[in-house]
Scaffold this active site. Structure first.
Site, PDB file in Angstrom:
ATOM      1  N   GLN A   1      -8.799  -8.875   8.978  1.00  0.00           N
ATOM      2  CA  GLN A   1      -7.882  -8.503   7.714  1.00  0.00           C
ATOM      3  C   GLN A   1      -6.516  -9.772   8.708  1.00  0.00           C
ATOM      4  O   GLN A   1      -5.916  -9.675   8.324  1.00  0.00           O
ATOM      5  CB  GLN A   1      -6.616  -7.080   6.938  1.00  0.00           C
ATOM      6  CG  GLN A   1      -7.787  -6.707   6.130  1.00  0.00           C
ATOM      7  CD  GLN A   1      -7.425  -5.513   5.917  1.00  0.00           C
ATOM      8  OE1 GLN A   1      -6.903  -4.034   6.428  1.00  0.00           O
ATOM      9  NE2 GLN A   1      -5.790  -5.826   4.796  1.00  0.00           N
TER      10      GLN A   1
ATOM     11  N   CYS B   1      -3.455  -2.550  -0.869  1.00  0.00           N
ATOM     12  CA  CYS B   1      -4.281  -4.002   0.232  1.00  0.00           C
ATOM     13  C   CYS B   1      -3.389  -4.768   1.030  1.00  0.00           C
ATOM     14  O   CYS B   1      -2.037  -5.108   0.071  1.00  0.00           O
ATOM     15  CB  CYS B   1      -5.312  -4.101  -0.170  1.00  0.00           C
ATOM     16  SG  CYS B   1      -6.229  -5.325   0.973  1.00  0.00           S
ATOM     17  N   LEU B   2      -2.882  -4.618   2.243  1.00  0.00           N
ATOM     18  CA  LEU B   2      -2.179  -5.281   2.822  1.00  0.00           C
ATOM     19  C   LEU B   2      -2.543  -6.802   2.775  1.00  0.00           C
ATOM     20  O   LEU B   2      -1.369  -7.579   2.905  1.00  0.00           O
ATOM     21  CB  LEU B   2      -2.362  -5.106   4.124  1.00  0.00           C
ATOM     22  CG  LEU B   2      -1.564  -3.685   4.947  1.00  0.00           C
ATOM     23  CD1 LEU B   2      -1.412  -3.606   6.224  1.00  0.00           C
ATOM     24  CD2 LEU B   2       0.047  -3.138   4.141  1.00  0.00           C
TER      25      LEU B   2
ATOM     26  N   HIS C   1     -11.896   2.520   1.917  1.00  0.00           N
ATOM     27  CA  HIS C   1     -10.880   0.900   1.584  1.00  0.00           C
ATOM     28  C   HIS C   1     -11.277   0.302   2.892  1.00  0.00           C
ATOM     29  O   HIS C   1     -11.863  -1.246   2.958  1.00  0.00           O
ATOM     30  CB  HIS C   1      -9.808   0.990   1.751  1.00  0.00           C
ATOM     31  CG  HIS C   1      -8.806   0.424   1.295  1.00  0.00           C
ATOM     32  ND1 HIS C   1      -8.470  -0.236  -0.269  1.00  0.00           N
ATOM     33  CD2 HIS C   1      -8.617  -1.062   2.180  1.00  0.00           C
ATOM     34  CE1 HIS C   1      -7.624  -1.286   0.276  1.00  0.00           C
ATOM     35  NE2 HIS C   1      -7.636  -1.393   1.546  1.00  0.00           N
ATOM     36  N   GLU C   2     -11.276   0.664   4.734  1.00  0.00           N
ATOM     37  CA  GLU C   2     -11.682  -0.284   5.400  1.00  0.00           C
ATOM     38  C   GLU C   2     -12.664  -1.175   5.714  1.00  0.00           C
ATOM     39  O   GLU C   2     -13.332  -2.019   6.556  1.00  0.00           O
ATOM     40  CB  GLU C   2     -11.128  -0.384   6.794  1.00  0.00           C
ATOM     41  CG  GLU C   2      -9.364   0.737   6.700  1.00  0.00           C
ATOM     42  CD  GLU C   2      -8.388  -0.006   6.107  1.00  0.00           C
ATOM     43  OE1 GLU C   2      -8.459  -0.882   6.448  1.00  0.00           O
ATOM     44  OE2 GLU C   2      -7.355   0.180   5.612  1.00  0.00           O
TER      45      GLU C   2
ATOM     46  N   HIS D   1     -14.017  -3.378   3.978  1.00  0.00           N
ATOM     47  CA  HIS D   1     -13.433  -4.437   4.270  1.00  0.00           C
ATOM     48  C   HIS D   1     -14.491  -5.352   5.280  1.00  0.00           C
ATOM     49  O   HIS D   1     -15.000  -6.788   6.295  1.00  0.00           O
ATOM     50  CB  HIS D   1     -11.566  -4.656   5.645  1.00  0.00           C
ATOM     51  CG  HIS D   1     -10.922  -4.578   4.422  1.00  0.00           C
ATOM     52  ND1 HIS D   1     -10.324  -5.513   3.712  1.00  0.00           N
ATOM     53  CD2 HIS D   1      -9.657  -3.948   4.311  1.00  0.00           C
ATOM     54  CE1 HIS D   1      -9.479  -6.269   3.036  1.00  0.00           C
ATOM     55  NE2 HIS D   1      -9.385  -4.370   3.073  1.00  0.00           N
TER      56      HIS D   1
ATOM     57  N   GLY E   1      -4.047   1.909   6.653  1.00  0.00           N
ATOM     58  CA  GLY E   1      -5.310   1.606   8.130  1.00  0.00           C
ATOM     59  C   GLY E   1      -5.098  -0.173   7.552  1.00  0.00           C
ATOM     60  O   GLY E   1      -4.892  -0.835   6.585  1.00  0.00           O
TER      61      GLY E   1
HETATM   62 ZN    ZN Z   1      -6.943  -3.739   2.441  1.00  0.00          ZN
END
Ligand code: ZN
Length: 177
Positions: free
Chosen positions: A51, A102-103, A144-145, A148, A46
């Protein structure tokens, strides 16, 4: 397509509430394509626009399409989701604990409680309304997204956060979002 840079928590954009999308022009379509490529290359399941330093309410998600994922998720494995201006309109009473990465926060994982099932209203990449029902891991990815998009990171709500141990197979199996 172009791979985009994924920003880290030291960049304040990650902490901002993102703006609703109103323009579905060519530039926006290119952003979506580039986010999909960035997510897959990372690799991640995702990615939210903040991000990649774009403060707009847009997220992409795609569960992996390897054999293990196909076994677990069936037709959902490898399916691409593009959600614009998403809103969780319904959620289960039950929450489930699970491990997330998380990226934007590489090298760490944490345990987070999420709703087990959710219903999300959003627009697709062309601005058409879509309703998605998700459960389990996919529901977790969406939550999660969407966090963000509100400037929230999983480390804010995690019960525990730890540094990834490359020798721990359980850690290795978690794909970041
Ligand atoms: Zn994340």
């Amino acid at each position: 397509m172009t791979q985009l840079d994924i920003i880290r928590p030291d960049n304040p954009i990650l902490r901002k509430k993102a703006k609703r999308v109103t323009n579905f022009d060519k530039k926006f379509q290119t952003l979506i394509d580039n986010m999909v490529e960035t997510m897959i290359e990372a690799p991640g399941v995702g990615l939210a626009a903040p991000q990649v330093a774009i403060s707009q309410r847009l997220l992409v998600a795609r569960l992996q399409d390897d054999e293990k994922s196909k076994e677990e998720f069936g037709d959902l494995a490898g399916k691409l989701f593009v959600l614009v201006n998403p809103e969780i309109v319904k959620s289960s009473k039950e929450t489930v604990e699970g491990v997330e990465g998380c990226l934007s926060i590489p090298g760490y994982l944490g345990t987070v409680d999420r709703f087990e099932k959710i219903t999300i209203d959003s627009l697709d990449r062309n601005g058409k309304a879509q309703r998605i029902k998700a459960e389990g891991w996919l529901a977790r990815v969406f939550q999660h997204e969407i966090d963000h998009l509100d400037g929230r990171l999983y480390i804010d709500i995690a019960k525990e956060v730890w540094e990834v141990n490359p020798e721990d197979e359980d850690d290795e199996n978690v794909v970041a979002e």
